[in-house]
Design a protein around this motif. Sequence first.
Motif, PDB file in Angstrom:
ATOM      1  N   PHE A   1       0.835  -1.198   0.000  1.00  0.00           N
ATOM      2  CA  PHE A   1       0.000   0.000   0.000  1.00  0.00           C
ATOM      3  C   PHE A   1       0.871   1.249   0.000  1.00  0.00           C
ATOM      4  CE2 PHE A   1      -2.250  -3.557   1.771  1.00  0.00           C
ATOM      5  CZ  PHE A   1      -3.489  -3.485   1.143  1.00  0.00           C
ATOM      6  N   ARG A   2       0.219   2.422  -0.123  1.00  0.00           N
ATOM      7  CA  ARG A   2       0.977   3.673  -0.219  1.00  0.00           C
ATOM      8  C   ARG A   2       0.274   4.806   0.531  1.00  0.00           C
ATOM      9  NH1 ARG A   2      -0.124   4.157  -6.710  1.00  0.00           N
ATOM     10  NH2 ARG A   2      -2.356   4.511  -6.587  1.00  0.00           N
ATOM     11  N   HIS A   3       1.102   5.698   1.032  1.00  0.00           N
ATOM     12  CA  HIS A   3       0.659   6.881   1.749  1.00  0.00           C
ATOM     13  C   HIS A   3       1.231   8.080   1.003  1.00  0.00           C
ATOM     14  CE1 HIS A   3       0.633   9.158   5.901  1.00  0.00           C
ATOM     15  NE2 HIS A   3       0.245   9.930   4.897  1.00  0.00           N
ATOM     16  N   ASN A   4       0.360   8.844   0.389  1.00  0.00           N
ATOM     17  CA  ASN A   4       0.804   9.947  -0.453  1.00  0.00           C
ATOM     18  C   ASN A   4       1.299  11.133   0.373  1.00  0.00           C
ATOM     19  OD1 ASN A   4       0.888  11.107  -3.254  1.00  0.00           O
ATOM     20  ND2 ASN A   4      -0.351  12.654  -2.225  1.00  0.00           N
ATOM     21  N   LEU A   5       2.419  11.716  -0.062  1.00  0.00           N
ATOM     22  CA  LEU A   5       2.948  12.934   0.536  1.00  0.00           C
ATOM     23  C   LEU A   5       3.063  14.012  -0.535  1.00  0.00           C
ATOM     24  CD1 LEU A   5       5.914  11.812   2.835  1.00  0.00           C
ATOM     25  CD2 LEU A   5       3.592  12.434   3.520  1.00  0.00           C
ATOM     26  N   PRO A   6       2.407  15.152  -0.373  1.00  0.00           N
ATOM     27  CA  PRO A   6       2.556  16.254  -1.334  1.00  0.00           C
ATOM     28  C   PRO A   6       4.010  16.718  -1.390  1.00  0.00           C
ATOM     29  CG  PRO A   6       0.704  16.634   0.151  1.00  0.00           C
ATOM     30  CD  PRO A   6       1.459  15.467   0.700  1.00  0.00           C
ATOM     31  N   TYR A   7       4.393  17.235  -2.537  1.00  0.00           N
ATOM     32  CA  TYR A   7       5.771  17.681  -2.723  1.00  0.00           C
ATOM     33  C   TYR A   7       6.164  18.736  -1.693  1.00  0.00           C
ATOM     34  CZ  TYR A   7      10.015  19.410  -4.930  1.00  0.00           C
ATOM     35  OH  TYR A   7      11.309  19.792  -5.180  1.00  0.00           O
ATOM     36  N   SER A   8       5.226  19.593  -1.341  1.00  0.00           N
ATOM     37  CA  SER A   8       5.524  20.649  -0.380  1.00  0.00           C
ATOM     38  C   SER A   8       5.891  20.094   0.990  1.00  0.00           C
ATOM     39  CB  SER A   8       4.321  21.592  -0.231  1.00  0.00           C
ATOM     40  OG  SER A   8       3.179  20.870   0.199  1.00  0.00           O
ATOM     41  N   THR A   9       5.480  18.855   1.252  1.00  0.00           N
ATOM     42  CA  THR A   9       5.771  18.219   2.534  1.00  0.00           C
ATOM     43  C   THR A   9       7.140  17.555   2.552  1.00  0.00           C
ATOM     44  OG1 THR A   9       3.427  17.802   2.926  1.00  0.00           O
ATOM     45  CG2 THR A   9       4.994  16.474   4.183  1.00  0.00           C
ATOM     46  N   HIS A  10       7.475  16.861   1.455  1.00  0.00           N
ATOM     47  CA  HIS A  10       8.709  16.069   1.512  1.00  0.00           C
ATOM     48  C   HIS A  10       9.908  16.743   0.858  1.00  0.00           C
ATOM     49  CE1 HIS A  10       8.760  14.840  -2.751  1.00  0.00           C
ATOM     50  NE2 HIS A  10       7.462  14.657  -2.651  1.00  0.00           N
ATOM     51  N   GLN A  11       9.703  17.664  -0.079  1.00  0.00           N
ATOM     52  CA  GLN A  11      10.802  18.421  -0.675  1.00  0.00           C
ATOM     53  C   GLN A  11      11.936  17.528  -1.172  1.00  0.00           C
ATOM     54  OE1 GLN A  11      12.097  21.649   1.882  1.00  0.00           O
ATOM     55  NE2 GLN A  11      10.039  21.924   2.687  1.00  0.00           N
ATOM     56  N   ASP A  12      11.726  16.952  -2.349  1.00  0.00           N
ATOM     57  CA  ASP A  12      12.752  16.106  -2.971  1.00  0.00           C
ATOM     58  C   ASP A  12      13.150  14.908  -2.116  1.00  0.00           C
ATOM     59  OD1 ASP A  12      12.845  17.583  -5.251  1.00  0.00           O
ATOM     60  OD2 ASP A  12      14.593  18.759  -4.683  1.00  0.00           O
ATOM     61  N   GLY A  13      12.189  14.355  -1.394  1.00  0.00           N
ATOM     62  CA  GLY A  13      12.479  13.167  -0.604  1.00  0.00           C
ATOM     63  C   GLY A  13      13.079  13.452   0.745  1.00  0.00           C
TER      64      GLY A  13
END
Length: 344
Positions: free
Chosen positions: A156-168
Amino acid sequence: MTTLRTELIHRSNAYTPNTAGFEAIAGIGWHQPTQPDCRLSAARTVSVVIPAHQVGHSLSAVLDALAGQHHPHPIEVIVVDDASTDDTTTIAAAHPVVTRAVRLPRRHGAGTARTLGTHLATGETVLFLDGDIVLPPHVVTDVAARATDTAVLVGFRHNLPYSTHQDGRHLPGESPALAADHRVTWRPPVGVTLPYSGLILAESLDGRPLDHTRDLLDLGHGARYHDWDLPRMVVTAVLAVPRVAVLDVGGFEPSFDRLGWGMEDTYLGACLIAAGLLVIPLRQAVGYHLDPPDAAAQWHRKLAAWPATLAHYRALLDQPAPRGRTDQVRHTMTTLLDTCEDLR
């Protein structure tokens, strides 16, 4: 002529003997994270296959997480760069966890990239992992200990918006949440035609597909849960399959790649179910999905192609189920590989 649709109706998903047998031997629950010293950690060799197109925003984090797996045995990691123009190629070529990396000379699509990776793989089990999914450190051992020749293991997967993770970078400290996956928590719109089944719901629904189907057990024999059925639960973001079985059904049908996004994994799931494989969830195998900076625009483009790929999937259901295609896949992929750049 016996069609794929007909074969699905005759297939059960009664996998309880599989999970009970594992629990009896391993001494842990099916959905418990697996420790490296589990007696079954060496039960299957694992090849991780990553199709990679424009995933420079996430690929380093994905590969770092694979390097951080607690699995005590060698893991083969294969990256197939699908003609990226960002720094995907550079990352795949340089990261030390990567066993093999090749670059397609032009865009072929994720399905073809996964089939090529499967062709290159040597492990008994192939763990398909998208180039934007960061796994917790126990997942490869979870897969290796539970995989068999007759099981499709669904993560399964838990989505993270780009603004949250910033390039991983700056991932949340807690583990990814199972409930974040739309196959687990699902609240469909009311009064709108649902795209997969064509149903129109008259009132709001607090949908729990995984719970309400008893972890997919009740989706055998072509059964549905509103807009969900068993093949649709097969999502290649995190998915472990026996390599031999994937090659036998022909890998991922390449015509989906030519049409656009979606349904190639659903069709593979349907083919594997028709071949007698059981679809079993791993509730503990949840990864963070790292959105790209332009996630909204990408989803708009993908969803625009979905009606065409869905119609194609339905047409293929009325054809015979593919079998005995290993030699054909090997020939096609060997020819394709000759055109690739060998990065590692």
